[in-house]
Design an enzyme around this catalytic site. Sequence first.
Site, PDB file in Angstrom:
ATOM      1  N   GLU A  50       0.692  -1.130   0.138  1.00 58.59           N
ATOM      2  CA  GLU A  50       0.094   0.055  -0.234  1.00 58.59           C
ATOM      3  C   GLU A  50       0.852   1.169   0.001  1.00 58.59           C
ATOM      4  OE1 GLU A  50      -2.697   0.196   3.325  1.00 58.59           O
ATOM      5  OE2 GLU A  50      -3.502   2.246   2.542  1.00 58.59           O
ATOM      6  N   ARG A 287       5.167 -13.357   9.416  1.00 56.50           N
ATOM      7  CA  ARG A 287       5.662 -12.001   9.001  1.00 56.50           C
ATOM      8  C   ARG A 287       7.005 -12.009   9.928  1.00 56.50           C
ATOM      9  NH1 ARG A 287       2.541  -7.987   9.617  1.00 56.50           N
ATOM     10  NH2 ARG A 287       4.131  -6.352  10.106  1.00 56.50           N
ATOM     11  N   LYS A 297       4.442   0.364  10.005  1.00 59.74           N
ATOM     12  CA  LYS A 297       4.571   1.830   9.205  1.00 59.74           C
ATOM     13  C   LYS A 297       4.143   3.070   9.980  1.00 59.74           C
ATOM     14  CE  LYS A 297       3.221   0.050   4.842  1.00 59.74           C
ATOM     15  NZ  LYS A 297       2.256   0.011   3.982  1.00 59.74           N
TER      16      LYS A 297
HETATM   17  P1  ATP Z   1      -0.282  -1.375   6.630  1.00 53.99           P
HETATM   18  O1  ATP Z   1      -0.504  -1.716   8.090  1.00 53.99           O
HETATM   19  O2  ATP Z   1      -0.177  -0.213   6.212  1.00 53.99           O
HETATM   20  O3  ATP Z   1      -1.335  -2.495   5.746  1.00 53.99           O
HETATM   21  P2  ATP Z   1       1.712  -3.300   5.845  1.00 53.99           P
HETATM   22  O4  ATP Z   1       2.962  -3.751   6.460  1.00 53.99           O
HETATM   23  O5  ATP Z   1       1.001  -4.521   5.963  1.00 53.99           O
HETATM   24  O6  ATP Z   1       1.363  -2.226   6.697  1.00 53.99           O
HETATM   25  P3  ATP Z   1       1.553  -3.300   3.101  1.00 53.99           P
HETATM   26  O7  ATP Z   1       2.065  -2.172   2.303  1.00 53.99           O
HETATM   27  O8  ATP Z   1       0.192  -3.733   3.081  1.00 53.99           O
HETATM   28  O9  ATP Z   1       2.144  -2.894   4.623  1.00 53.99           O
HETATM   29  O10 ATP Z   1       2.498  -4.567   2.882  1.00 53.99           O
HETATM   30  C1  ATP Z   1       2.941  -4.883   1.633  1.00 53.99           C
HETATM   31  C2  ATP Z   1       3.339  -6.499   1.629  1.00 53.99           C
HETATM   32  O11 ATP Z   1       4.419  -6.534   2.585  1.00 53.99           O
HETATM   33  C3  ATP Z   1       2.092  -7.387   1.970  1.00 53.99           C
HETATM   34  O12 ATP Z   1       1.859  -8.561   1.380  1.00 53.99           O
HETATM   35  C4  ATP Z   1       2.430  -7.714   3.606  1.00 53.99           C
HETATM   36  O13 ATP Z   1       1.887  -8.821   3.941  1.00 53.99           O
HETATM   37  C5  ATP Z   1       3.895  -7.619   3.494  1.00 53.99           C
HETATM   38  N1  ATP Z   1       4.413  -7.377   4.754  1.00 53.99           N
HETATM   39  C6  ATP Z   1       4.603  -6.170   5.722  1.00 53.99           C
HETATM   40  N2  ATP Z   1       5.241  -6.481   6.686  1.00 53.99           N
HETATM   41  C7  ATP Z   1       5.904  -7.556   6.937  1.00 53.99           C
HETATM   42  C8  ATP Z   1       6.613  -8.241   7.769  1.00 53.99           C
HETATM   43  N3  ATP Z   1       7.069  -7.599   9.029  1.00 53.99           N
HETATM   44  N4  ATP Z   1       7.190  -9.608   7.315  1.00 53.99           N
HETATM   45  C9  ATP Z   1       6.994  -9.996   6.105  1.00 53.99           C
HETATM   46  N5  ATP Z   1       6.070  -9.434   5.277  1.00 53.99           N
HETATM   47  C10 ATP Z   1       5.357  -8.114   5.449  1.00 53.99           C
END
Ligand code: ATP
Length: 585
Positions: A50, A287, A297
């Site tokens: 996002e 994760r 974030k």
């Molecule tokens: P938000 O709370 O803004 O959704 P987010 O960290 O999930 O934060 P995204 O931009 O939705 O951010 O994440 C993009 C991709 O990265 C998603 O598929 C998410 O699952 C993955 N991702 C985010 N944080 C992690 C993490 N700590 N470990 C592994 N994958 C992650």
Amino acid sequence: MTVSPASTSPAATPEAPKPSTLPSNFLRQIIEADLASGKHSQIITRFPPEPNGYLHIGHAKSICLNFGLARDYKGICNLRFDDTNPEKEEKEYVDSIVDSVSWLGFGWGSEKSTDQAHALFASDYFDFMYQAAEHLIDRGLAYVDEQSAEEMRANRGDFNTPGKPSPYRSRTPEQNLERFKEMAGGKHADGAMVLRAKIDLASPNINLRDPAIYRIRRATHHNTGDKWCIYPMYTYAHPIEDALEGITHSICTLEFEDQRPFYDWLMDRLLEGGLIKQQPRQYEFARLNLTYVITSKRKLAQLVNEKKVSGWDDPRMPTIVGLRRRGYTPESLQLFAERIGVSKSDSWIDYSTLEGCLRETLDPIAPRAMAVLEPLKLILTNWEEAFGSAEHLEDCSAPVHPHLPDLGKRNFKLGKEVWIEQTDYEEIPSKGFFRLFPGNKVRLKYGFVIEVMGSVKDAAGNITAVNANILKDTKSGTPGSDAVKVKGVITWVSAADAVKAEIRLYDRLFKTEHPDAGGKDFLEALNEDSLKTITAYVEPSLANAKPDDKFQFERHGYFVADRVDHKSGKVVFNKITGLKDTWAK
Ligand code: ATP
Ligand code: MG
């Protein structure tokens, strides 16, 4: 002479490992079975950020996973922006995400391009999503609910109580369609109503109790401008994006496990209706949680907004831009992702694992250099006697890299005055100390053996310089170099040609392993001493270093020319990490 730098530019797409050396994990097993059975002839994955912030080390794991699977199984990985939240999303974030993914070494789409023009956006599918919503309404599978948010929450029930139907749930498709069109046409206020899927109010999975799929929100979207005043919910949009792109394996983190039934429900309905042709499947993995690091974030944005760090690319930030500025290489992050693997259960990875991957990837390539971080003057008192002139400069050289002779030699001078580390001199030596103390002999690395005479002190008794004599026939690389045996070899730079450098010594941003655990304010765990700026002396060759060039400063660790502030005439290095782990428990 210029020293060839370690990895300055974006990495080439990493080579696919040979099949026999592919790591095994549950996702690879699923993919291998799907390819073997002919369920898919080619896999398509996606990385769906996002654009509401900068990517961090957790995203790096997801990027290496999704793009790495596509690479290893000759498939495709899409870079797709999940831009369904117009208020929080910005072009700045899109640009930085594109930059970070390509820097990590990956290209997207069937072209494996790193061009933003080949990235995909959820917003490109808004028309389709709208039509799909109308289709669900037509089939009696969605309705416009005008309850307030509180009423909706109260009527959703909980684990023990089934949900209560909204008074609007029994409207006819025609009534709903009219209402939905009004929503899209701007007739109703933000929040006045939502479109909900009509599924099962008694489902034990709360996500199936008529989840909202469209809401009214008057906000200018970074892609679609003011075309829409209704936006799809992420959980509705995401499966549709996957389906339209032909994603075979939609890999996400464990929090989405409870959403999978809705994902499948929606795909089944659209498949029945003939709106989509194939059904993507969602798979969840744990994760990344890294000790001493925050990967929310929102909290990272708070650090930036409250000026606890200098920006998203502050070298202490776990963002990809921060890690890059700190001196991490794409190869080190790829190795990290590979080493931590993927699993289905949450765990913590120790920060030292990340630093270990960095050392492992930098050591074989980083040119060496000498630097004196806490300078103390060493005066070679018999210099004139030895060489006939106090101004004489002796040529010295050292390999650029001890294991890469092809990189050649680096050259520097040795003169009467030399900078050494303050900690290399002890007036009264402690036990086991075999560097400089009165009467002791040590080697100036790549130079001569010297014998220490004593120190010079100021009126307050502080040591201001050390006096020593050189042993003339002991120069490194000459036949006499072995004649005198010494226990200590010290690094140094010559006062005659050393270059002054600003050096930023970084430590962990947080003092505790789990800075945001247990409802504590994570800011309380900030390490106040995470940045110390010093002035040091470095080898003359480093004046030619280019931003991002990485070196091993002998005895000190790995350093990178700062990509923002280092320029000709102003030498600025960041400490990447030490030679050894000093944090291991
Ligand atoms: P938000 O709370 O803004 O959704 P987010 O960290 O999930 O934060 P995204 O931009 O939705 O951010 O994440 C993009 C991709 O990265 C998603 O598929 C998410 O699952 C993955 N991702 C985010 N944080 C992690 C993490 N700590 N470990 C592994 N994958 C992650
Ligand atoms: Mg997310």
